[in-house]
Each structure stands twice: as structure tokens, then as C-alpha cells.
Write a protein that holds these residues in place. Structure first.
Motif, PDB file in Angstrom:
ATOM      1  N   ASP A 442       4.563 -53.483 -14.505  1.00  0.00           N
ATOM      2  CA  ASP A 442       4.346 -52.758 -13.251  1.00  0.00           C
ATOM      3  C   ASP A 442       3.203 -53.416 -12.492  1.00  0.00           C
ATOM      4  O   ASP A 442       2.034 -53.215 -12.809  1.00  0.00           O
ATOM      5  CB  ASP A 442       4.032 -51.296 -13.596  1.00  0.00           C
ATOM      6  CG  ASP A 442       3.622 -50.465 -12.399  1.00  0.00           C
ATOM      7  OD1 ASP A 442       3.791 -50.941 -11.261  1.00  0.00           O
ATOM      8  OD2 ASP A 442       3.121 -49.346 -12.607  1.00  0.00           O
ATOM      9  N   THR A 444       2.602 -52.871  -9.323  1.00  0.00           N
ATOM     10  CA  THR A 444       2.550 -52.109  -8.078  1.00  0.00           C
ATOM     11  C   THR A 444       1.216 -51.371  -7.929  1.00  0.00           C
ATOM     12  O   THR A 444       0.433 -51.265  -8.869  1.00  0.00           O
ATOM     13  CB  THR A 444       3.693 -51.092  -8.010  1.00  0.00           C
ATOM     14  OG1 THR A 444       3.466 -50.069  -8.998  1.00  0.00           O
ATOM     15  CG2 THR A 444       5.032 -51.749  -8.275  1.00  0.00           C
ATOM     16  N   GLY A 449       5.387 -47.811  -5.360  1.00  0.00           N
ATOM     17  CA  GLY A 449       5.698 -48.625  -6.526  1.00  0.00           C
ATOM     18  C   GLY A 449       5.366 -47.926  -7.832  1.00  0.00           C
ATOM     19  O   GLY A 449       6.204 -47.888  -8.752  1.00  0.00           O
ATOM     20  N   HIS A 465       1.052 -51.011 -16.657  1.00  0.00           N
ATOM     21  CA  HIS A 465       0.532 -51.032 -15.286  1.00  0.00           C
ATOM     22  C   HIS A 465      -0.526 -52.130 -15.190  1.00  0.00           C
ATOM     23  O   HIS A 465      -1.579 -52.050 -15.827  1.00  0.00           O
ATOM     24  CB  HIS A 465      -0.072 -49.675 -14.938  1.00  0.00           C
ATOM     25  CG  HIS A 465      -0.428 -49.521 -13.489  1.00  0.00           C
ATOM     26  ND1 HIS A 465       0.473 -49.721 -12.468  1.00  0.00           N
ATOM     27  CD2 HIS A 465      -1.600 -49.173 -12.883  1.00  0.00           C
ATOM     28  CE1 HIS A 465      -0.109 -49.493 -11.300  1.00  0.00           C
ATOM     29  NE2 HIS A 465      -1.369 -49.175 -11.523  1.00  0.00           N
ATOM     30  N   ASP A 473      -5.832 -50.763  -8.576  1.00  0.00           N
ATOM     31  CA  ASP A 473      -4.896 -49.935  -7.808  1.00  0.00           C
ATOM     32  C   ASP A 473      -5.698 -49.095  -6.817  1.00  0.00           C
ATOM     33  O   ASP A 473      -6.619 -48.354  -7.194  1.00  0.00           O
ATOM     34  CB  ASP A 473      -4.116 -49.044  -8.783  1.00  0.00           C
ATOM     35  CG  ASP A 473      -2.993 -48.277  -8.109  1.00  0.00           C
ATOM     36  OD1 ASP A 473      -3.086 -47.983  -6.906  1.00  0.00           O
ATOM     37  OD2 ASP A 473      -2.025 -47.933  -8.809  1.00  0.00           O
ATOM     38  N   GLU A 530       7.125 -55.139  -8.263  1.00  0.00           N
ATOM     39  CA  GLU A 530       5.904 -55.361  -7.477  1.00  0.00           C
ATOM     40  C   GLU A 530       6.100 -54.841  -6.063  1.00  0.00           C
ATOM     41  O   GLU A 530       7.224 -54.819  -5.543  1.00  0.00           O
ATOM     42  CB  GLU A 530       5.531 -56.845  -7.478  1.00  0.00           C
ATOM     43  CG  GLU A 530       6.536 -57.779  -6.824  1.00  0.00           C
ATOM     44  CD  GLU A 530       6.349 -57.935  -5.324  1.00  0.00           C
ATOM     45  OE1 GLU A 530       5.286 -57.565  -4.793  1.00  0.00           O
ATOM     46  OE2 GLU A 530       7.306 -58.414  -4.680  1.00  0.00           O
ATOM     47  N   ASN A 531       4.995 -54.431  -5.432  1.00  0.00           N
ATOM     48  CA  ASN A 531       5.068 -53.970  -4.040  1.00  0.00           C
ATOM     49  C   ASN A 531       3.946 -54.550  -3.191  1.00  0.00           C
ATOM     50  O   ASN A 531       3.450 -53.913  -2.273  1.00  0.00           O
ATOM     51  CB  ASN A 531       5.111 -52.448  -3.951  1.00  0.00           C
ATOM     52  CG  ASN A 531       3.799 -51.779  -4.350  1.00  0.00           C
ATOM     53  OD1 ASN A 531       2.974 -52.380  -5.044  1.00  0.00           O
ATOM     54  ND2 ASN A 531       3.607 -50.534  -3.935  1.00  0.00           N
ATOM     55  N   ARG A 558      11.440 -56.336  -5.995  1.00  0.00           N
ATOM     56  CA  ARG A 558      10.381 -56.483  -4.988  1.00  0.00           C
ATOM     57  C   ARG A 558      10.504 -55.366  -3.964  1.00  0.00           C
ATOM     58  O   ARG A 558      11.604 -55.032  -3.531  1.00  0.00           O
ATOM     59  CB  ARG A 558      10.462 -57.860  -4.325  1.00  0.00           C
ATOM     60  CG  ARG A 558      10.402 -59.011  -5.329  1.00  0.00           C
ATOM     61  CD  ARG A 558      10.163 -60.338  -4.651  1.00  0.00           C
ATOM     62  NE  ARG A 558       8.849 -60.388  -4.006  1.00  0.00           N
ATOM     63  CZ  ARG A 558       8.381 -61.455  -3.337  1.00  0.00           C
ATOM     64  NH1 ARG A 558       9.139 -62.552  -3.234  1.00  0.00           N
ATOM     65  NH2 ARG A 558       7.182 -61.425  -2.777  1.00  0.00           N
ATOM     66  N   GLY A 612      10.205 -45.377  -3.997  1.00  0.00           N
ATOM     67  CA  GLY A 612      10.084 -45.598  -5.426  1.00  0.00           C
ATOM     68  C   GLY A 612      11.367 -45.289  -6.175  1.00  0.00           C
ATOM     69  O   GLY A 612      11.787 -46.035  -7.071  1.00  0.00           O
TER      70      GLY A 612
END
Length: 850
Positions: A442, A444, A449, A465, A473, A530-531, A558, A612
Motif C-alpha cells: 500500500d 497510498t 487510497g 502500508h 501519510d 498507489e495514489n 494506480r 477507493g
């Protein structure tokens, strides 16, 4: 790409007994991925056939635009399930399907021998997913509800509005679209579990559970951390602002964005005021700020402001609507809109794209005459309703050998490496969760995400994550602790809500060693999501080719805001941006009667979790394709296309009929009366005790007239139809307001619900967890966090009946909490090597510079 390439759900057969937008959108998502859908209609036909804004919305066969959009690529059968022959026909369909979608009232199918137990007896490998407002086996199973009242129940409506006006529902029936997305995801997860276990799954989906965290920004978690559960209705500052030629929407989250926005509107002194970096303080000075912002924006066109916003990297968007969206250069260049095969009107294309299969060409939705003819043939036993071939490589659960149905690789062998906390064990758990054995990297941040990977983790995947100490994050910094508090970045409510259950790793991907370690982990993963904005992955030197070289079976999803190409490729976009550009904000608006306060309002309701969920769904499709072909793929799931897919009705109507659908406060063109009405007394914030009421049918209107005791309404022929009631809405509202003004809200809600009319209190924004169906379920799970203590976290609404309760394996990770564990077990590093990485800042457990 070969347009004849197999689709990820090729060979899957689904019997669809669901109705409404939620059922229709679930079926559309499945059909768009290659599943064969048989929609079962009553002799009266699917009610969605009758939905349209004007008479011009219907074709010669009598079907509305939304029906023709949602039912492309599907077939339909008319079966009268009160007839024995038709019930027998349906049971035959059960015997040769992979899944059944159901949204009938609780017990309706069971009473006719057609429920989940009948499917299990006939076809143990097939799965059943039931979709209901409050859960079909809970305390409110019999209670009537619709999109409008569900938003009121969960706390979403209470959070949104302008001072001096009633709170405002989110337009576009967002509950239905979000629930339908969850239903499609649940079906694909169930198919995967059935393929692994050689038996179907029984899944229940509550719309109330689906929306309580997602339409309130995890309100109950914010309430827990802040101990503030009731908030006044509000909108962001700044948000949607008037321009010289229309409207523009802004989304200002971070302190840096506020500084950049201050330069944009030529108020640099705001950038030097640290209090204005926080939304709460901007709310306190809202009138002052809005006045100054609008003095600037009204002097410039929308395009001028968008160009300058892009240059300053300020998240901004035009306010999209049915007339504007097909003309936006970015959407035109990307080919987002295509022609419907039954009517030729514009509609959004499939909202994701894969390197492994093409987007399907849409086929016309079935007419009712076609459905009646097909149903009669099936009931008579003269024709098979299924048209597709059950190939040995099918993703379905029937028609293939056990070897064909087995996964290409036994991913469950990796289960011991899931981390120090085992998968939860609970009473009633007789089989693994549907995604156990899968590993997800993860990459994101924020909410969209992380929510995608959160859902996958809740369904059993091992989610890692990945952050960095240089750039954690961003949701960690939406915290409820001051910067002077130890570990203050570990108290972000939204971070907890979207990352509980995951393991946490930090890697600096801007450095070669960090990137090489990520590729090492990718060798042992199934999915990477991924975002970042597109340029970020490019800057890392990371692309699908490198991931595929490390692991040819990897699925990369993506999630760019606007897509990987096109004029807006590098524009910054957050949830509010997507709601603004997609048309959802346009449909969420106060009417002209509100005077200076009229106009569109950013819903702050749905974009992140919807994006999401679509990304998670796309990931499961990628896995299904990989298991059939042995090869991974890359999938683009652009946020803007996700939102356009669920806001499609405005585009359909304008292109086909010239009708521009707009927001009309809390009213609807499909229900009347509908609105918020003040009952006796005030709430904890000294605001009216609002009651939400929605009358969708003439029968409900008659029941309301009897309850209110208005014989004059009963005798008025104009009020006997929806159209007449809409024309007389002001008069009806006045009468209902007088009737409710002296009544206690709880008593009035009970009386109206007992009469079979959708009704709800407008619940406080963060108190959805107190509602009886949620409080008595396992939807809220408590976890013990090392710093935050015991935290109640909403899970996800797909309840797989044989996997036990929905407990989490662990709390949300501390920054880099599982560094040593993951680098030892997955990368094979020793303690000295890990310490060296820590000393170089490639890994760490504290944000850089703090």
C-alpha cells in the motif's frame, strides 16, 4: 490491444434479483468486467425503467435513460415468482450460476422457497449477496428507507449546510451508488473465496453500514478522539466560489495549500497568519474570508483561475454539470464519454483501464418485451437463458474441473508471514476470509487510497502500508493532539479509520536502497496500489515495467486524480475537487429561493471512499485475470472517472433531452413531498430538531394523508400524482411544518415509519455508531493502540457469514512500527543492516525533522 481478449469475469454467471440504483450499478460493474448477468424482473418490469426527468427521457419502448445506462450488456427475464412454473425456472437458474444478487424485503424469497438456503441446497458452490437498508437480519430489517432518509440516519445530512438554512442532503442518491459498488466488490470477493474453498459464500450488505463511516468522514472515530459528537452544518472555507462566468471549487487541506491559495487570491498576509492554516479557525472568520475571496474570484473567469491555480498547485476545479462535462478538454481528449448503444446519448465509459484486457463495447440494455419473451421461454423450458460458454479457464465456480478452479498459486502458504498478530479467531468462523493469503503493498496516502487497501485488509489480505519519515501519510497530521504532545502524529482519526489492521513500513523511495527494498517486497506481493500524482512515481524511477520484472504476476493499481495522461494529468485533486468537477456538487445545491446563499455546495461526502472502492474492485479484477492467465497487469483507476460514472444521470439527461439537472435543496424530482421539517424543541447545538421525510409513491402519500388527517389533501385530485405534488410542494410543506412543529421528533418518526413512509431524524454528524442496527452488530470493532488506547473502528459492511466476526488483526500502525519485522522476514535483512538503514534515514519511526 486485442479487443477480443478475455475479460476478467468471463464465464461468470450471475442471477440478479436486486433492484434500484444500487442493484443496477452492482450489475453494471460486473457486466462491464465480462460477467453474464440475468436480471429477473416482475411482470411490471424494473422500476428503474420508469425513471426519467421528463417525457423525453423515455424511448419508444418506454425505458428511461438511467435504466439504459445501468443495464447495458445484460439480459433480462420477466418471471412472476408467485407462479410455480416461474419459481421452478428461477431454481433452474440457481443450479447453473455462480452468484445471486438480492435486494428483496427480508423473508420474501424464503417464503417462496427461493432464498439463500435454496441456492445452497441446489448449488453449494454458488454465492449469495443480499443488499438491504439496515441489514436483513437485524432489528430494523423491516424498516423502510431510501437514499434521503439513510443520509439523515447516518449523520451525513447534519454535517452539511449554510448558516441560517436547513442542513442539506448530498445530491445524486450517493448512498445507492456507493452501496452498489460495495455489492460488486463483495460478489467478486465471494467468487474468489468460492474458487479457493470449492463452496459458495453467504454475504450480507447493509447500506447503513456502508455509509455511516464513508459519508461522515469516519465521524464516529473523530468523535471518539475529540469527544465532540455534534457539529453544526457547515461548508469548507474556501469552497465553491462565484467567478465572472460561473463557479470554481477549491479544496484547501494543508498549511502549504493555504499559503499558496493566499497568493492566488492576492492576500499574502493570510499566509503569515498561522491560525488560518486550520479549517476550524477559517470557519470562525468565514464571512470575512469569503467576502475577500469572492471579491477576487468575481473579477476573473473560471479558466483564468484554474490556470493560475495549476501554476501554484492549488487544488481547484470547474463546477461540472451535464452541459459542461462533455466539453471539458481533459475529458474530451481522454475519450471519457461514449455513445450508448440504445439511444445514442453520451455516457461515461468503464471507469478503469487495464493493460491486460480492453474496455468492453457496450451492448444495448434489454427491452421489457425482450425480457417477457425470454422469461416465457425459460419458464416453459424451451430455451436456455445463458448465452456464454463455460470455458475451463472460467473465473466461475461451476463448469470447470477442480484443477481448473484451483488458484494458479497457493497463496495461503504465506499465511505464517502475516505478522506477529494472527488473523482473528472468533465464534462462528468456519472458513478463512475471502482474501486471506493475498499480500498488498500500500503506497497510498490520505483517504481514497488507504480506504481501498483497508477494505482489502478487512477481507483478509495482508496489507503493508508504506510511508517514509520524510513524507508520512498526510492523514497522520490531521491529528487531535498538539505538536507539543509526544507522538502527536499518531492520533489522526481518519488515519486510524483507514489503516487499522495493516502493518506499517517506512522506506525512502527517493533513494536507490529504498527503491530496491520495495522491489524485493514486490516479489512477495500480489498487489501494489498507489495514489501519487503521476509525476511522483516517475520521479522515483518506479513503473510497472520494473515491478513486473521483479514479479511478473504483480497487479499494479494506480489511482491518479485525473488520469495518467491528458491536459489535467498533473493537476492536484482531492475528494472535494472530484465532487466539484464530477457534477455531484452541482446536484447538491440550495435553490434560488435561498437568495445570496443559493448555489452549489461541496458535499464532503463520498469521493474518497468511492474512488477507493472502485480501485479495490479493479484490483480484484486484476487478480482474477492473473489467476486465469498467469500474468499480472497495470490498472488505471482515475478518481475523476469513478465519480463521473456515479454522477452519470446529469450527463445522460442533458445530452438526450437538453434538461439540465440541478440541485433543489432537499427536494427531489422522484419523491414529493421530500424535505427536512422542524419538530418541537432544539438539539444540543440549539438547532431545530430536524426530521427527514420522503414520499416516493402514491400509496405512501395516501398513508401520510391519513396520518396527518388532511381530508382536503385526500380530496384534491392534483395531489394524487407525483407531478401534482411537486407543483404543490410549497403548500404541502406548509401543512407538514404546522403538523410537526409541536410534535416530539422521536414520536413523529415512529408514527411515520409505522405508516410505511421513509422517515428519519437528522442524526448528529458523529453519532451513527449509536444507531441500534450498528450498535447491536459487529460493525464497530475496538482495537488496543499502543498510544491512543482502546479505539472503536468501523469495519466494512460486507458480512461473510462463515468467517466469524469482523475483528481486526491489529490497530493502525505506528509510523514504521513493523520495519524490523518486515525487513527481516520479507527482505532477509539482519539487525545490523536494519540499523544502518535507520541511521541513513531510509527507514525510521519518527517523522523527519521532528
Amino acid at each position: 490491444m486485442d479487443t477480443a481478449a478475455r475479460q476478467p469475469l468471463a464465464g461468470v454467471r450471475i442471477v440478479d434479483l436486486a433492484d434500484g440504483i444500487a442493484g443496477g450499478y452492482a450489475a453494471k460493474l460486473l457486466a462491464d468486467a465480462g460477467a453474464e448477468i440475468l436480471a429477473i424482473e416482475s411482470p411490471a418490469g424494473d422500476p428503474l425503467r420508469l425513471r426519467g426527468a421528463t417525457a423525453a427521457s423515455f424511448d419508444a419502448a418506454g425505458d428511461g435513460l438511467l435504466f439504459r445506462y445501468l443495464r447495458t450488456g445484460q439480459r433480462a427475464l420477466v418471471l412472476d415468482l408467485d407462479r410455480e412454473a416461474d419459481r421452478s425456472a428461477l431454481l433452474r437458474l440457481y443450479g447453473d450460476c455462480d452468484a445471486v444478487l438480492d435486494s428483496r424485503p427480508a423473508g420474501w424469497l424464503d417464503a417462496r422457497g427461493l432464498g439463500a438456503s435454496a441456492l445452497a441446497a441446489l448449488n453449494p458452490r454458488a454465492s449469495w449477496l443480499s443488499l438491504s437498508a439496515f441489514g436483513n437480519d437485524g432489528p430494523w430489517a423491516e424498516r423502510v428507507a431510501n437514499d434521503f432518509t439513510l443520509q439523515a440516519w447516518c449523520g451525513s445530512t447534519a454535517s452539511r449546510g449554510r448558516a441560517g438554512l436547513p442542513p442539506l442532503t448530498c445530491g445524486g442518491e450517493i448512498v445507492e451508488w456507493l452501496s452498489g459498488t460495495y455489492a460488486a466488490l463483495g460478489v467478486v470477493a465471494a467468487l474468489r473465496a468460492a474458487r479457493r474453498d470449492a463452496r459458495g459464500a453467504h454475504v450480507s450488505l447493509s447500506k447503513l453500514e456502508a455509509i455511516t463511516p464513508t459519508l461522515t468522514n469516519a465521524g464516529s472515530v473523530w468523535g471518539h478522539f475529540s469527544q465532540v459528537f455534534a457539529l453544526p452544518a457547515s461548508e469548507d472555507v474556501p469552497s465553491i466560489e462565484p467567478t465572472a462566468d460561473g463557479w470554481i471549487g477549491f479544496c484547501i487541506f494543508t498549511a502549504q495549500q493555504w499559503k499558496d491559495f493566499s497568493l492566488l487570491v492576492e492576500h499574502p498576509e493570510w499566509a503569515d497568519d498561522p491560525t488560518l492554516a486550520h479549517m476550524a479557525m477559517r470557519h470562525a472568520r468565514a464571512d470575512e474570508i469569503r467576502s475577500a475571496v469572492r471579491a477576487y474570484t468575481r473579477e476573473h473567469t473560471t479558466e483564468e483561475l484554474l490556470e493560475r491555480s495549476e501554476w501554484l498547485r492549488v487544488p481547484a476545479a470547474p463546477i461540472g454539470h451535464g452541459a459542461l462535462l462533455p466539453k471539458l478538454d481533459h475529458l474530451v481528449e481522454r475519450g471519457v464519454f461514449v455513445r450508448n448503444p440504445r439511444g445514442g446519448f453520451l455516457q461515461p465509459r468503464v471507469p478503469y483501464a487495464s493493460t491486460a484486457w480492453p474496455r468492453l463495447d457496450f451492448r444495448p440494455a434489454p427491452t421489457l418485451a425482450e425480457a417477457m419473451h425470454a422469461g416465457a421461454n425459460v419458464a416453459a423450458g424451451t430455451a436456455s437463458p445463458w448465452t456464454g460458454t463455460r470455458a475451463a479457464s472460467t473465473n466461475g465456480t461451476n463448469g470447470a474441473s477442480a484443477a481448473d478452479r484451483a488458484p494458479a498459486r497457493d497463496t495461503t502458504k504465506r499465511l505464517p508471514d502475516r505478522g506477529s498478530v494472527p488473523e482473528p479467531s472468533s465464534p462462528g468462523r468456519t472458513r478463512p476470509r475471502p482474501l486471506e493469503g493475498l499480500r498488498v503493498l500500500d503506497l497510498t496516502a490520505f483517504w481514497a487510497g488507504p480506504y481501498a487497501t483497508f477494505v482489502l485488509g478487512c477481507l483478509g489480505a495482508d496489507v503493508i502500508h508504506v510511508e517514509s519519515i520524510q513524507r508520512p501519510d498526510g492523514m497522520r497530521f490531521g491529528t487531535q493532539r498538539p505538536p507539543t504532545s509526544p507522538g502527536w502524529w499518531e492520533f489522526g482519526p481518519t488515519f486510524h479509520s483507514a489503516n487499522t489492521g495493516k502493518r506499517g513500513l517506512t522506506l525512502d523511495l527517493t533513494r536507490p536502497r529504498g527503491l530496491s527494498l520495495l522491489l524485493e517486497l514486490a516479489k512477495q506481493a500480489d498487489v501494489v496500489i498507489e495514489n501519487f500524482s503521476p509525476r511522483v512515481l516517475d520521479n522515483f524511477g518506479l513503473d510497472y515495467a520494473k515491478l513486473a520484472a521483479a514479479n511478473p504476476r504483480i497487479v499494479l493499481v494506480r489511482m491518479p486524480a485525473f488520469g495518467l495522461d491528458g491536459p489535467w494529468r498533473n493537476r492536484v485533486g482531492f475528494a472535494q475537487t472530484m465532487e466539484q468537477v464530477s457534477g455531484i456538487a452541482w446536484r447538491t445545491a440550495y435553490p434560488a429561493s435561498a437568495g445570496e446563499k443559493a448555489g452549489p455546495l461541496t458535499p464532503r461526502a463520498c469521493a474518497d471512499p468511492l474512488a477507493g472502492l472502485h480501485a479495490a474492485y479493479a484490483a480484484l479484477l486484476g487478480l482474477a485475470q492473473r489467476d486465469a492467465t498467469g500474468e499480472g497487469c497495470m490498472i488505471e483507476s482515475a478518481m475523476v472517472e469513478t465519480l463521473l460514472a456515479i454522477a452519470a444521470e446529469g450527463i445522460l439527461e442533458h445530452d438526450a433531452t437538453g434538461t439540465l439537472l440541478t440541485g433543489d435543496g432537499n427536494r427531489s424530482i422522484h419523491a414529493a413531498p421530500q424535505g427536512l421539517y422542524a419538530c418541537a424543541g432544539v438539539d444540543a447545538l440549539d438547532q431545530p430538531n430536524w426530521l427527514a421525510l420522503s414520499v416516493e409513491s402514491d400509496a405512501q402519500w395516501s398513508a401520510l394523508v391519513r396520518l396527518v388527517g388532511r381530508t382536503d389533501w385526500q380530496a384534491d385530485p392534483e395531489l394524487a400524482s407525483l407531478a401534482g405534488r411537486r407543483r404543490a410542494h410549497d403548500r404541502i410543506d406548509e401543512g407538514l411544518a404546522r403538523w410537526l412543529a409541536g410534535r416530539a421528533r422521536e414520536e413523529a418518526v415512529s408514527q411515520i415509519l409505522a405508516a410505511g413512509i421513509p422517515c428519519a431524524p437528522v442524526s448528529a454528524a458523529r453519532e451513527g455508531h449509536l444507531l441500534e442496527p450498528i450498535a447491536k452488530s459487529d460493525f464497530i470493532q475496538e482495537v488496543d493502540h499502543p498510544l491512543a488506547g482502546r479505539v472503536p473502528i468501523p469495519t466494512q459492511p460486507l458480512r461473510f457469514h462463515e468467517t466469524g466476526d469482523r475483528a481486526f488483526p491489529r490497530p493502525a500502525p505506528l509510523l514504521g512500527e513493523h520495519n524490523a519485522e518486515l525487513l527481516r522476514t520479507l527482505a532477509g535483512l539482519g539487525d545490523a543492516e536494519i540499523e544502518g538503514l535507520r541511521s541513513e534515514g531510509i527507514v525510521g519511526e519518527r517523522p523527519s525533522g521532528l
